[in-house]
Structures are given as structure tokens and as C-alpha cells.
Design an enzyme around this catalytic site. Structure first.
Site, short mmCIF file in Angstrom:
data_model
loop_
_atom_site.label_atom_id
_atom_site.label_comp_id
_atom_site.label_asym_id
_atom_site.label_seq_id
_atom_site.Cartn_x
_atom_site.Cartn_y
_atom_site.Cartn_z
CD GLU A 249 -3.38 -6.14 4.02
OE1 GLU A 249 -2.68 -5.12 4.07
OE2 GLU A 249 -3.42 -6.88 3.00
CD GLU B 202 -2.86 -1.25 2.32
OE1 GLU B 202 -4.08 -1.08 2.21
OE2 GLU B 202 -2.29 -1.52 3.40
#
Length: 261
Positions: free
Chosen positions: A131, A111
Site C-alpha cells: 500500500e 489482510e
């Protein structure tokens, strides 16, 4: 500044190295320090380009520090200015950032790279958003930025199964700009940074501003918007000293001297 963060200024280029053995994972304290570094970069008129990289050759960043999580740091903890990793939620940064990805970029590490304007990566780099396998979601930009780069089928597989994407695959999909050997990584990132320094700073600021404002608009609507006078940098570019300097330098067969005004 955090001991986990090393800052090096090379003229107008700032290099930020995340160095937290063993995986360059990011806890709240480190994220705060990164946010401070990126905000200082944003506000320093002498700095033009930033390069973010990881220490070592194995990890760019493994993302959120799961050890800190196990010790009670919540997924929605305050990660400081700029959001997680200091860059993922800076939406008024009108200077370019290059992610020099030296290894694994997982979770928040991916990210962070996605929040940069350019990604130069080593051949051994790989990217993943695992995640969901940890009971959380990539909400520091992964689930928002990746769909703008990849087809839905690929995005779904990456965010729902955590599958990895190699450097070469990332290049094929246009997720990264360059793939080079590990030994050439920083030289390649610095070369790109210098190319950006050679461009007019006001023009780059205007381009980033236009991208942000019009990326979801139809082309015709985008034309109307940028000519409406509401943007900060675009009108300034049209009547700037740099707009005169560029053609003059070209006619005189010399390098332009940008003033940023």
C-alpha cells in the site's frame, strides 16, 4: 449474493470462493457480499467452520480493486458489515475461519488472510502489503495484525517497501499453518476444518473469546479476568452438557456428540 462470490455448504463447513477475474480484487459491492456471507456464517447454528479461498490458481486476492479506485471509490469507502472483505472487522466471530491461500495475497488480500484463524497456503502463494507504494496504508488490519506475528524489522520492511514473503518464509515465521501443493490445498483446508468440527463448539468459542480479551494482558491479569465472570462463553463451557459429554465419550471409547450447550 454477488456473482463474484460462490458459497458451498458441506454439512457444518461453509466454503466461500472469491471469484473476480483477473485478480480476485475486492470492490465495495463485493466486500458487502462477503460481509453478508460471514455474518450469516456467524449467526447460523448449523455452521461450525468457514473456509475462504480464491478462484483460480494465481491469485487468492490482490486486495482493493484499483480499477474501482481509479473510478472514484475512496480508500475510506463503506465496505459494509465486517469491514473490508467482510471479515477484517468482525470482532465477535466465535467460530474458526480458515484462509486457503491459493496464490498471491497482496494488500487487502493479505489482510483478509490475516483476519482468519488459520492460513493454509499453496507452495506458489506469496504475501505482501504494497500500500505505501500506492500512497495509502494497510489499515484493514495489516498494520495492526502483522506486528503481532513478526519482529519489527520484518514488519517495517514489508509495510514500508512492500516486499513479498514467500509461502516457505511465511511458514518459518509462523504466519501460516501449512504449505502444501496447489492440488492438495483444498483437501488440506477441509481436513483442518474437519479437525475443528471434531472439537467442541462451545470450547472453541470460549478460546476465541479468551484470546481476544486477554492477548495484551500479563498472564496473572489474564487469569483474574477470565475468572471474573465477565466473559460470555467461558463460564458456560464449565457447566455445559458438552463438558460432561467429552469425558464420558472418552471413557466409553467413542466419538463425542457435541450439542453446543
Amino acid at each position: 449474493m454477488s456473482e463474484s462470490l460462490h458459497l458451498t455448504r458441506n454439512g457444518p463447513i461453509l466454503e466461500i470462493t472469491l471469484d473476480r477475474p483477473k485478480a480476485n480484487a475486492i470492490d465495495a459491492k463485493t466486500s458487502f457480499a462477503m460481509g453478508e456471507a460471514f455474518l450469516n456464517f456467524r449467526d447460523d447454528p448449523e455452521l461450525r467452520v468457514a473456509i475462504i479461498t480464491g478462484g483460480g490458481e494465481k491469485f487468492f486476492s490482490a486486495g482493493w480493486d484499483l480499477k474501482a479506485a481509479a473510478e472514484g471509490e475512496a480508500p475510506d469507502a463503506d465496505f459494509g458489515p465486517g469491514g473490508f472483505a467482510g471479515l477484517t472487522e468482525i470482532f465477535d466471530l466465535d467460530k474458526p475461519v480458515i484462509a486457503a491461500v491459493n496464490g498471491y495475497a497482496f494488500g487487502g488480500g493479505f489482510e483478509l488472510a490475516l483476519a482468519a484463524d488459520f492460513i493454509v497456503c499453496a507452495e506458489n502463494a506469496s504475501f505482501a502489503l504494497p500500500e505505501a507504494k500506492l500512497g495509502i496504508v494497510p489499515d484493514s488490519g495489516g498494520v495492526l495484525r502483522l506486528p503481532k506475528l513478526l519482529p519489527p524489522a520484518i514488519v517495517n520492511e514489508m509495510v514500508m517497501t512492500g516486499r513479498r514473503m514467500s509461502a516457505e518464509e511465511a511458514l518459518r515465521w509462523g504466519v501460516v499453518n501449512r504449505v502444501v501443493s496447489q492440488s492438495e490445498l483444498m483437501d488440506s483446508a477441509r481436513e483442518l476444518a474437519q479437525q475443528l468440527v471434531n472439537s467442541a463448539p462451545l470450547a472453541i468459542a470460549a478460546l476465541k473469546e479468551i484470546y481476544r480479551a486477554t492477548s495484551e494482558m500479563p498472564v496473572e491479569e489474564g487469569y483474574r479476568y477470565i475468572r471474573s465472570g465477565v466473559l460470555k462463553h467461558y463460564p458456560s463451557v464449565l457447566h455445559s452438557e458438552d463438558a460432561l459429554e467429552g469425558p464420558q465419550a472418552f471413557a466409553e471409547k467413542r466419538d463425542p456428540v457435541w450439542k453446543g450447550r
